[in-house]
Every structure is written in structure tokens, then in C-alpha cells.
Design a protein around this motif. Structure first.
Motif, mmCIF file in Angstrom:
data_model
loop_
_atom_site.group_PDB
_atom_site.id
_atom_site.type_symbol
_atom_site.label_atom_id
_atom_site.label_comp_id
_atom_site.label_asym_id
_atom_site.label_seq_id
_atom_site.Cartn_x
_atom_site.Cartn_y
_atom_site.Cartn_z
ATOM 1 N N LYS A 17 0.814 -1.204 0.000
ATOM 2 C CA LYS A 17 0.000 0.000 0.000
ATOM 3 C C LYS A 17 0.856 1.266 0.000
ATOM 4 O O LYS A 17 2.018 1.249 0.408
ATOM 5 N N LYS A 18 0.253 2.362 -0.459
ATOM 6 C CA LYS A 18 0.908 3.659 -0.355
ATOM 7 C C LYS A 18 0.996 4.030 1.125
ATOM 8 O O LYS A 18 0.168 3.609 1.933
ATOM 9 N N ASP A 32 -2.009 5.193 2.871
ATOM 10 C CA ASP A 32 -3.095 4.216 2.966
ATOM 11 C C ASP A 32 -2.854 3.182 4.071
ATOM 12 O O ASP A 32 -3.721 2.324 4.322
ATOM 13 N N LEU A 33 -1.703 3.246 4.707
ATOM 14 C CA LEU A 33 -1.424 2.324 5.805
ATOM 15 C C LEU A 33 -2.322 2.662 6.992
ATOM 16 O O LEU A 33 -2.790 3.795 7.127
ATOM 17 N N TYR A 36 -0.364 -5.418 7.701
ATOM 18 C CA TYR A 36 -1.133 -4.230 8.110
ATOM 19 C C TYR A 36 -1.919 -4.449 9.396
ATOM 20 O O TYR A 36 -2.876 -3.735 9.687
ATOM 21 N N ASN A 47 9.679 -0.363 -0.307
ATOM 22 C CA ASN A 47 9.058 0.332 -1.431
ATOM 23 C C ASN A 47 9.974 0.367 -2.655
ATOM 24 O O ASN A 47 9.502 0.542 -3.784
#
Length: 232
Positions: free
Chosen positions: A2-3, A6-7, A77, A24
Motif C-alpha cells: 500500500k501507499k 493508505d497504511l 497491516y 518500497n
């Protein structure tokens, strides 16, 4: 992956950002990792189906109860999932003692002793790998009771899916024996063992590479076969 924005909010910390930036830059390796997980887990589930059937029958005949041990764990996450493991302890064992297994644990069944020694209980996690809840190499999934004790930096371990094996599985393969005879098992695990494990877990994230995963899988296989590895 995820970006950053957006975490989960609780992961958007300076202590996590360092590890996020490392991963990343390795999107190609992350893609290969997932493709490898899907292909190998599906093939192994077919090849090992006779073993899975025999284990299921042995567990049922030995102690009754469910074949799989399903416990809520945390993965990428911080998401919760119910892990698959072949049951090696009596049904309801987590309600009869610590969530950590110790040496000579009376809750371990006769078949369970063989299953644990050969790590056959982990075969069931091929289901979780195929589904995407887990990966072959990654941080072992913890229960919420221990996740609640995580330091801020340790949340970086949730950047990747939970794993079937990693360096801590190799260096702490006799963890149950290390905890044998300890009065407060949970406290000993949280205060002494977990911090050391996290040191290796975070090191694994910083040094993540697809080919390192392959190497660790071979190391795990040789460990099960009896080879000893010392901490680097």
C-alpha cells in the motif's frame, strides 16, 4: 504494498517509515515473492495431499477433536486472520495454559510430539500462503496478547504478510525447551525472547530480497533435518 498514506494510522510512524522506504524500492522482489507463494503452495498442497490425509487421520484417531488448530493471529497491516496448523495439543489447550508452548508440555498429544518435532504442523499453513494471509518467509504471526506489547518500531513487521519461517524459527527452534521450568512463561517471552526475535525480524525486513527468501527456506529445511545454525 500500500501507499504510505493508505497504511493504518497506527503504522504511519517515523519508526516504521525507514522500513517502508526499504521495501518500497523492492517492488519487483515483492511481486516475485507473491507469485512464488501462489505457485509453490498450490503445487505442494497437491503433492503433500497423501501426507495431509494421513496426518488428519492420525490426529483424529489419537485424540479426537478438530484436525486443525485455528487461532486468531495478526498479519500484514495488522489484519487479523485464523491460522491453520495441524493440532498437536489437546483440544482447547490455549484455555488450559500459556499461549506459548514449553518443554514437556502436558497438553501435547502423542501424535503431537512427532508432529511438533518434525514441524509437520506447519504444513497446514500452505492453505494460508495460497490465500495470501501468509507468505513462506516472513515474521511469524503473533496473537493479539503479544501484539499489544509491541514497541512502535516493531509495527514495521506488519508491512509484509506473516511468514511460515524466518531466521527466528531457525535460531529459536528449541524455544519450548528454553521456556521449560519458567514460572511466568508469558512474562519471560514478552520481556526477554520477543525483543531478541524482533531484532532479527527487523533485520530481515531491511535486508529483504527474493533470493534471501529462497536461502532461508533451504536453511529451514536443513534445520528440520538436524543441522545447527548459530546467530550471525
Amino acid at each position: 504494498m500500500k501507499k504510505w498514506e493508505d497504511l493504518p494510522v497506527e503504522m504511519q510512524l517515523p519508526e516504521v517509515r525507514e522500513y517502508y522506504d526499504v521495501l518500497n524500492k523492492k517492488k519487483g522482489s515483492l511481486f516475485l515473492k507473491r507469485v512464488f507463494d501462489i505457485m509453490v503452495s498450490s503445487v505442494l498442497l497437491v503433492i503433500l495431499s497423501p501426507v495431509i490425509l494421513l496426518l488428519s487421520m492420525a490426529i483424529k484417531l489419537d485424540s479426537g477433536g478438530p484436525v486443525f488448530y485455528r487461532q486468531e493471529r495478526h498479519t500484514q497491516y495488522g489484519r487479523k486472520f485464523r491460522i491453520h496448523k495441524f493440532r498437536s495439543m489437546c483440544d482447547g489447550a490455549d484455555k488450559k495454559g500459556s499461549l506459548v508452548t514449553v518443554g514437556n508440555d502436558e497438553r501435547v498429544t502423542r501424535v503431537g510430539k512427532v508432529v511438533r518435532k518434525c514441524r509437520l504442523d506447519e504444513i497446514a499453513q500452505l492453505i494460508d500462503v495460497f490465500k495470501g494471509d501468509m507468505t513462506f518467509v516472513g515474521v511469524r504471526p503473533e496473537v493479539g496478547k503479544y501484539v499489544e506489547k509491541y514497541e512502535k518500531e516493531w509495527l514495521a513487521t506488519f508491512l509484509l504478510p506473516a511468514g511460515v519461517t524466518n531466521l527466528t524459527c531457525i535460531y529459536f527452534k528449541d524455544e519450548d525447551e528454553m521456556l521449560a521450568g519458567v514460572d511466568d512463561v508469558d512474562r519471560e517471552y514478552i520481556e526477554k525472547i520477543l525483543p531478541i526475535k524482533m531484532k532479527w525480524n527487523l533485520k530481515g525486513i531491511k535486508e529483504f530480497a527474493f533470493w534471501n527468501d529462497i536461502r532461508l527456506m533451504f536453511m529451514t529445511f536443513f534445520t528440520v533435518c538436524g543441522k545447527e545454525y548459530r546467530e550471525e
